[in-house]
Design an enzyme around this catalytic site. Structure first.
Site, PDB file in Angstrom:
ATOM      1  N   ASP A   1      -1.021   1.113  -4.044  1.00 42.55           N
ATOM      2  CA  ASP A   1       0.559   1.312  -3.284  1.00 42.55           C
ATOM      3  C   ASP A   1       0.768   2.828  -3.203  1.00 42.55           C
ATOM      4  OD1 ASP A   1       1.094   2.434  -5.942  1.00 42.55           O
ATOM      5  OD2 ASP A   1       2.458   0.689  -6.474  1.00 42.55           O
TER       6      ASP A   1
ATOM      7  N   ASP B   1      -0.750  -9.586  -3.751  1.00 43.16           N
ATOM      8  CA  ASP B   1      -0.841  -8.876  -5.014  1.00 43.16           C
ATOM      9  C   ASP B   1       0.555  -9.224  -5.700  1.00 43.16           C
ATOM     10  OD1 ASP B   1       0.753  -6.614  -3.904  1.00 43.16           O
ATOM     11  OD2 ASP B   1       0.678  -6.342  -5.827  1.00 43.16           O
TER      12      ASP B   1
END
Lengths: 376, 376
Positions: A92, A271
């Site tokens: 991320d 996720d």
């Protein structure tokens, strides 16, 4: 990176695809276990491969940047070499973490100034800096630096934030496209759709993201507290706009039912910390429903955790033993539950893929959503 | 149970033997990992078998009696069935735990009244009761109920305590010999030598224990804070008296160097929480010496933990990665260090056995004691 759309479900927008990376292939739809600090909590790397059958894992830029730090990661030759995970990794952008540290960060057009949760030291994340950091970590898939708006969020805040996220995206793309990977394999950049729960903003953002024409696209700012129906509505709007020949990643989602519903809406990648975090608190996701293993009812249940799931722990250990470990706060309890839950999530998306290929997805999904939402 | 003495070292009292139980054979000298509450902390059962190569593990009567409790263990068919460990298990008597809960227990001739550390509930452990409890747990080797004296300890207290331990032993033997195993396999009872650090008491106790003529004998009350030289002196005295054709178990010992020295003094079996407890604090025992993995010097050391040790973790993970996990308080750090340390302990006693068989034990031991005591 190369994405091939292999099958589409006739009664929904569900798709099965293949995502090729320099670290191996990913069959979609896929769930990506979260390995925050370079470790999927309580799980060995070989268990990820052989028990959970993970095809890609996540790393968190914020955590890895602070610890072990880029110096160590670069000397190791990137995160794959550092932690021994040889399959794909997605990182991320760190945005979510720095924004959730409310009170200790300041957002400007340039970027975000924040303080480390470890030692209070001051740092800045900018779109350019975060591209460089993810280059150094060595993720196969790099995420754009965005602002993930909270829920609820005023329209005006959401609009301004989205505009800034779009301006930041241009800077991310410029930096990403003018730099190269450090370890000899390809990296790719996914932009992120924002816009809170406002349809016109989501439409505008999705159109802008689509126009950037990257190899894959993400949907952010959902699963932050809004009702599930609202999340589905936004997801559906956005997947209608994002190009069908590229993978779509819905960030931070979610429960098994959320995942099935969003596969039906055309999402390919997911996720979430839920399977591991809840595991550590004794919540198990099984093919028959949800178990709170601390409940008295499992005390003398010597049946295995979930024989339908093909992982060592799911068939080897009994519910009664896992209950005992969890109540006694034994580390092994967290280990068993984490492996099981992740193996279940990977089993679930694998089943979805099979059903998409055989054309039975929609009816299977409706049954399965009920089953996996049942509290046993 | 059947013990065969296979080799004796010509230059020391070290021995190699084979202990046959209904749950399989144990090659001595052996180290037994401690599985307090029915789980060796942070280690999966298959890792115990294939990575650590454990041949027997311990369970703690006190902990298992309180949680999960005898009802659950009996319904499961004993601890082996409950936790899935099919090789031999030894249980302590619970004495050590109830005595170390000073302030909440009262010792009388009848037994010990104590309060649970979990919920404060009141319980009594008597010699007869503790035999029954260990019958229910289903250990292959059951320990007598004794008082483990602290260090330092006044002579008069040590003498009276030893006499009581001997009287309790008679009651243990009477109860054990008049009852049977509950699950169809044999159990055996080991008595325990006490006497603190007083030679005449140790001699008296060892002679009494030897006269009981059980299938194996234990040495208790050492490694409780006394200097290592004093522990060795007491151990040597006692092993001179305990019969050579029966296994000798030195309880709660110790460091790798302690174990090697006590093998040289004729001890066959060891247990200690050190390899797992210290692992959770970042201390590694390796074939080259002791590592504090938190030290800065390992920060960029990408070499594997200890390639000499044949376990997955010892060669797969690097020192730098384990350091990062330990400093970040990731559960995986505790897992890796625990498996490695136990694999090292089992490797060490396995090497000792090979050296005894080849007649090279004494010179190897002197070198190895230096090596394993070195701080890297």
């Amino acid at each position: 990176m190369k994405f091939t759309l292999q099958h589409t479900d006739p009664q929904s927008k569900a798709r099965a695809g293949l995502l090729k990376t320099d670290h191996g292939d990913i069959e979609t739809p896929i769930f990506m276990p979260v390995g925050t600090a370079g470790s999927v909590k309580a799980v060995h790397q070989r268990e990820l491969t052989y028990d959970i059958k993970a095809q890609i894992i996540l790393g968190n830029t914020y955590h890895l940047y602070l610890r072990p730090g880029l110096g160590v990661l670069e000397k190791a030759g990137g995160l794959h070499k550092f932690n021994g995970w040889e399959k794909p990794i997605l990182t991320d952008s760190g945005g979510y973490q720095v924004f959730s540290l409310a009170g200790t960060r300041k957002i400007t057009e340039e970027g975000v100034v924040f303080k480390s949760h470890i030692d209070g030291s001051k740092h800045i994340f900018s779109p350019e800096g975060v591209m460089d950091i993810q280059r150094s970590i060595g993720a196969d898939i790099i995420m754009a630096f965005d602002e993930c708006t909270p829920y609820p969020c005023e329209f005006e805040y959401a609009r301004k934030s989205m505009d800034m996220t779009h301006r930041w995206l241009k800077r991310c793309i410029e930096r990403f496209d003018s730099t190269e990977g450090k370890y000899g394999y390809s990296q790719t950049l996914f932009p992120i759709v924002q816009g809170s729960v406002y349809k016109d903003l989501r439409k505008q953002s999705a159109e802008f993201i689509a126009s950037c024409d990257r190899e894959g696209n993400a949907i952010g700012g959902l699963s932050v507290g809004e009702p599930a129906e609202m999340m589905y509505e936004m997801t559906e709007m956005v997947t209608d706009i994002l190009p069908g020949d590229k993978p779509r990643y819905l960030m931070g989602v979610g429960t098994p039912a959320n995942i099935l519903e969003c596969i039906a809406l055309g999402v390919d990648m997911f996720d979430c910390v839920m399977p591991t975090r809840n595991a550590r608190n004794g919540m198990l996701f099984t093919s028959e429903g949800i178990i709170n293993i601390k409940n008295e009812k499992w005390k003398e249940d010597f049946s295995s955790i979930d024989p339908a799931i093909n992982s060592y722990v799911s068939s080897f250990y009994s519910k009664a033993y896992l209950r005992h470990l969890t109540i006694s706060k034994e580390i092994l309890g967290a280990q068993i539950a984490s492996i099981h839950n992740l193996a279940f999530y990977l089993w679930l998306v694998g089943q979805a893929r099979e059903k998409i290929k055989s054309g039975e997805f929609s009816s299977w999904k409706d049954q399965m959503v009920k089953k996996v939402s049942t509290r046993l």
